[in-house]
Write a protein that holds these residues in place. Structure first.
Motif, PDB file in Angstrom:
ATOM      1  N   GLU A  46      71.454  13.598   3.023  1.00  0.00           N
ATOM      2  CA  GLU A  46      73.041  14.059   2.955  1.00  0.00           C
ATOM      3  C   GLU A  46      73.457  14.552   1.585  1.00  0.00           C
ATOM      4  OE1 GLU A  46      74.864  10.749   5.886  1.00  0.00           O
ATOM      5  OE2 GLU A  46      74.383  10.464   3.656  1.00  0.00           O
ATOM      6  N   GLU A  47      72.734  14.677   0.855  1.00  0.00           N
ATOM      7  CA  GLU A  47      72.919  15.139  -0.426  1.00  0.00           C
ATOM      8  C   GLU A  47      72.100  16.320  -0.985  1.00  0.00           C
ATOM      9  OE1 GLU A  47      71.743  14.437  -5.221  1.00  0.00           O
ATOM     10  OE2 GLU A  47      71.267  12.771  -4.854  1.00  0.00           O
ATOM     11  N   LEU A  48      70.842  16.557  -0.662  1.00  0.00           N
ATOM     12  CA  LEU A  48      70.138  17.704  -0.309  1.00  0.00           C
ATOM     13  C   LEU A  48      71.254  19.049   0.318  1.00  0.00           C
ATOM     14  CD1 LEU A  48      66.616  16.662  -1.748  1.00  0.00           C
ATOM     15  CD2 LEU A  48      68.379  16.917  -2.937  1.00  0.00           C
ATOM     16  N   ALA A  49      71.025  17.928   1.101  1.00  0.00           N
ATOM     17  CA  ALA A  49      71.709  19.390   3.152  1.00  0.00           C
ATOM     18  C   ALA A  49      73.055  19.656   2.563  1.00  0.00           C
ATOM     19  CB  ALA A  49      71.860  18.568   4.396  1.00  0.00           C
ATOM     20  N   GLY A  50      73.586  18.272   1.308  1.00  0.00           N
ATOM     21  CA  GLY A  50      74.769  18.897   1.356  1.00  0.00           C
ATOM     22  C   GLY A  50      76.322  18.287   2.572  1.00  0.00           C
ATOM     23  N   ARG A  51      75.653  17.488   3.307  1.00  0.00           N
ATOM     24  CA  ARG A  51      76.367  17.199   4.543  1.00  0.00           C
ATOM     25  C   ARG A  51      76.668  15.900   5.002  1.00  0.00           C
ATOM     26  NH1 ARG A  51      77.775  19.275   9.875  1.00  0.00           N
ATOM     27  NH2 ARG A  51      78.520  17.705   9.655  1.00  0.00           N
ATOM     28  N   PRO A  52      77.708  15.078   4.794  1.00  0.00           N
ATOM     29  CA  PRO A  52      77.096  14.192   5.542  1.00  0.00           C
ATOM     30  C   PRO A  52      76.186  13.628   7.206  1.00  0.00           C
ATOM     31  CG  PRO A  52      79.349  14.133   6.317  1.00  0.00           C
ATOM     32  CD  PRO A  52      78.637  15.505   5.127  1.00  0.00           C
ATOM     33  N   LEU A  53      75.250  12.609   7.668  1.00  0.00           N
ATOM     34  CA  LEU A  53      75.094  12.620   8.828  1.00  0.00           C
ATOM     35  C   LEU A  53      75.719  12.695  10.303  1.00  0.00           C
ATOM     36  CD1 LEU A  53      71.586  10.911   8.045  1.00  0.00           C
ATOM     37  CD2 LEU A  53      71.944  13.231   8.862  1.00  0.00           C
ATOM     38  N   PRO A  54      76.202  11.906   9.572  1.00  0.00           N
ATOM     39  CA  PRO A  54      78.118  11.890  10.728  1.00  0.00           C
ATOM     40  C   PRO A  54      78.542  12.565  12.150  1.00  0.00           C
ATOM     41  CG  PRO A  54      78.321  10.230   8.706  1.00  0.00           C
ATOM     42  CD  PRO A  54      77.750  10.470   8.854  1.00  0.00           C
ATOM     43  N   GLY A  55      77.837  13.123  12.644  1.00  0.00           N
ATOM     44  CA  GLY A  55      78.529  14.326  13.093  1.00  0.00           C
ATOM     45  C   GLY A  55      77.816  15.565  13.034  1.00  0.00           C
ATOM     46  N   ALA A  56      76.617  15.812  12.278  1.00  0.00           N
ATOM     47  CA  ALA A  56      75.712  16.904  12.246  1.00  0.00           C
ATOM     48  C   ALA A  56      75.045  16.969  13.301  1.00  0.00           C
ATOM     49  CB  ALA A  56      74.650  16.416  11.060  1.00  0.00           C
ATOM     50  N   ARG A  57      74.811  18.281  14.097  1.00  0.00           N
ATOM     51  CA  ARG A  57      73.992  19.027  14.725  1.00  0.00           C
ATOM     52  C   ARG A  57      72.338  18.760  14.537  1.00  0.00           C
ATOM     53  NH1 ARG A  57      76.224  23.085  19.375  1.00  0.00           N
ATOM     54  NH2 ARG A  57      77.462  21.228  19.748  1.00  0.00           N
ATOM     55  N   ALA A  58      71.567  17.926  14.866  1.00  0.00           N
ATOM     56  CA  ALA A  58      71.082  17.394  13.939  1.00  0.00           C
ATOM     57  C   ALA A  58      69.535  17.157  15.560  1.00  0.00           C
ATOM     58  CB  ALA A  58      70.017  16.091  14.390  1.00  0.00           C
ATOM     59  N   VAL A  59      68.245  18.043  15.027  1.00  0.00           N
ATOM     60  CA  VAL A  59      66.603  18.757  15.685  1.00  0.00           C
ATOM     61  C   VAL A  59      65.984  17.839  14.629  1.00  0.00           C
ATOM     62  CG1 VAL A  59      65.311  20.089  16.965  1.00  0.00           C
ATOM     63  CG2 VAL A  59      67.761  20.695  16.912  1.00  0.00           C
ATOM     64  N   ASP A  60      65.259  16.713  15.849  1.00  0.00           N
ATOM     65  CA  ASP A  60      64.535  16.198  14.873  1.00  0.00           C
ATOM     66  C   ASP A  60      62.868  16.760  16.116  1.00  0.00           C
ATOM     67  OD1 ASP A  60      62.919  14.792  13.156  1.00  0.00           O
ATOM     68  OD2 ASP A  60      62.811  12.873  14.936  1.00  0.00           O
ATOM     69  N   VAL A  61      62.276  17.335  14.880  1.00  0.00           N
ATOM     70  CA  VAL A  61      60.763  18.190  15.253  1.00  0.00           C
ATOM     71  C   VAL A  61      60.224  17.249  15.862  1.00  0.00           C
ATOM     72  CG1 VAL A  61      59.651  20.411  15.739  1.00  0.00           C
ATOM     73  CG2 VAL A  61      61.766  19.853  15.384  1.00  0.00           C
ATOM     74  N   GLY A  62      58.868  17.002  16.623  1.00  0.00           N
ATOM     75  CA  GLY A  62      57.503  16.618  16.161  1.00  0.00           C
ATOM     76  C   GLY A  62      58.293  15.157  16.845  1.00  0.00           C
ATOM     77  N   ALA A  63      59.087  15.003  17.291  1.00  0.00           N
ATOM     78  CA  ALA A  63      60.142  12.961  16.716  1.00  0.00           C
ATOM     79  C   ALA A  63      59.435  12.116  17.429  1.00  0.00           C
ATOM     80  CB  ALA A  63      61.218  13.155  17.540  1.00  0.00           C
ATOM     81  N   GLY A  64      57.301  12.011  17.990  1.00  0.00           N
ATOM     82  CA  GLY A  64      56.548  11.058  18.273  1.00  0.00           C
ATOM     83  C   GLY A  64      57.475  10.261  19.179  1.00  0.00           C
ATOM     84  N   THR A  65      57.188   8.416  18.799  1.00  0.00           N
ATOM     85  CA  THR A  65      57.877   7.722  19.625  1.00  0.00           C
ATOM     86  C   THR A  65      58.940   7.458  19.165  1.00  0.00           C
ATOM     87  OG1 THR A  65      57.139   6.282  17.941  1.00  0.00           O
ATOM     88  CG2 THR A  65      55.359   6.832  20.022  1.00  0.00           C
ATOM     89  N   GLY A  66      59.529   7.940  18.145  1.00  0.00           N
ATOM     90  CA  GLY A  66      61.671   8.476  18.302  1.00  0.00           C
ATOM     91  C   GLY A  66      62.154   7.204  17.074  1.00  0.00           C
ATOM     92  N   ILE A  67      60.875   7.321  16.221  1.00  0.00           N
ATOM     93  CA  ILE A  67      60.969   6.550  14.743  1.00  0.00           C
ATOM     94  C   ILE A  67      62.401   6.971  13.853  1.00  0.00           C
ATOM     95  CG2 ILE A  67      60.026   5.059  12.673  1.00  0.00           C
ATOM     96  CD1 ILE A  67      57.298   5.210  13.768  1.00  0.00           C
ATOM     97  N   ALA A  68      61.646   8.620  13.403  1.00  0.00           N
ATOM     98  CA  ALA A  68      63.513   8.992  12.436  1.00  0.00           C
ATOM     99  C   ALA A  68      64.665   9.435  13.537  1.00  0.00           C
ATOM    100  CB  ALA A  68      62.612  10.301  12.013  1.00  0.00           C
ATOM    101  N   THR A  69      64.127   9.585  15.304  1.00  0.00           N
ATOM    102  CA  THR A  69      65.242   9.894  16.012  1.00  0.00           C
ATOM    103  C   THR A  69      66.406   8.760  15.567  1.00  0.00           C
ATOM    104  OG1 THR A  69      63.744  11.490  16.893  1.00  0.00           O
ATOM    105  CG2 THR A  69      65.930  10.908  17.959  1.00  0.00           C
ATOM    106  N   ALA A  70      65.495   7.879  16.093  1.00  0.00           N
ATOM    107  CA  ALA A  70      66.474   6.629  16.169  1.00  0.00           C
ATOM    108  C   ALA A  70      67.324   6.091  14.180  1.00  0.00           C
ATOM    109  CB  ALA A  70      65.837   5.247  16.382  1.00  0.00           C
ATOM    110  N   LEU A  71      66.617   6.573  14.246  1.00  0.00           N
ATOM    111  CA  LEU A  71      67.186   6.383  12.520  1.00  0.00           C
ATOM    112  C   LEU A  71      68.505   7.672  12.200  1.00  0.00           C
ATOM    113  CD1 LEU A  71      64.534   4.878  10.495  1.00  0.00           C
ATOM    114  CD2 LEU A  71      66.154   3.457  11.281  1.00  0.00           C
TER     115      LEU A  71
END
Length: 266
Positions: A46-71
């Motif tokens: 969030e700090e380095l991207a310059g915006r909060p995650l709530p409400g952000a439209r995100a694309v998680d690539v190489g999502a695998g089984t979803g470990i990062a996606t779920a978070l």
């Protein structure tokens, strides 16, 4: 262990393709035993991207089984997952049926132009070709959007982890510790064209897991998955003996340094 280098005996192109495909036969093992990521990592995103995650439209690539996606979803992001592998995608859909998933890769994202505020790659950017994945990320990101790449790497200043890395390296025929120490080179390797200006952050964290979980995590890495089963099993059995000398109660404390790279689109 984070094992990302092919054995010198393997033809590089063939090894890379075989290793990328190897996860599909071990998706359940991967999902059950791989480490997650700490809350501090997402604070840094969030700090380095310059915006909060709530409400952000995100694309998680190489999502695998979803470990990062779920978070990311739990932090309030509106996430679309992209995964090329059939086995990994099936495990993702089993665990996270409420999160949309499309099949595809970072080299040719199945996503419309200027769709995303954030594109993430957790343990996955090194499976892409930056000559394609960089322009694809820039195409899909909105102006001011950010590309975030991260990897769990071993904390080699921890004695037992350094010892284990040397054993893994001897088995695989690579210097795992040297490869991990080269993590800083990922900034240059992430975008050889220099179109992206990456900021870097390292986040240390740890988890305590049963020795069986630790060994299953190790065995879920591609370098082990493409190793003949008999050799792999013999090594992991021997590794159990080493670990139980350090952790006689059978609980292993794994320590990781998450390397995070974030670049914003102008």
């Amino acid at each position: 262990m984070t094992v990302t280098q092919p054995s010198p005996a393997d033809p590089p192109a063939a090894s890379h393709a075989a290793r990328a495909a190897s996860f599909n036969s071990a998706a359940a093992q991967y999902a059950a035993n791989r480490p997650s990521y700490p809350p501090a990592l997402f604070d840094a995103v969030e700090e380095l991207a310059g915006r909060p995650l709530p409400g952000a439209r995100a694309v998680d690539v190489g999502a695998g089984t979803g470990i990062a996606t779920a978070l990311l979803h739990a932090r309030g992001a509106d996430v679309l997952a992209v995964e090329p592998g059939a086995g990994m995608a099936a495990e993702f859909r089993r665990a996270l049926p409420h999160i949309p998933l499309v099949r595809g890769s970072g080299n040719a994202l199945p996503v419309t132009d200027a769709h995303a505020d954030l594109i993430t790659y957790a343990q996955a950017w090194h499976w892409t070709d930056p000559a394609h994945s960089v322009p694809e990320a820039l195409r899909v990101l909105r102006p001011g959007g950010a590309l975030a790449l991260w990897w769990n790497t071993e904390a080699l200043d921890v004695e037992w982890i350094a010892d284990a890395a040397r054993r893994v390296g001897r088995f695989l025929g690579v210097d795992v510790a040297a490869e991990t120490r080269k993590a800083g080179d990922r900034i240059e390797l992430a975008d050889p064209s220099g179109r992206l200006d990456f900021a870097r952050r390292t986040v240390r964290w740890s988890r305590r897991v049963p020795v069986d979980t630790h060994l299953a995590n190790l065995g879920s890495h591609s370098a082990f998955l493409i190793t003949p089963e008999q050799r792999r099993t013999a090594f992991l059995d021997e590794e159990r003996t080493h670990l139980l000398k350090v952790f006689p109660d059978g609980t292993v404390e794994e320590t990781y340094d998450v390397l995070l790279l974030v670049a914003r689109k102008p």
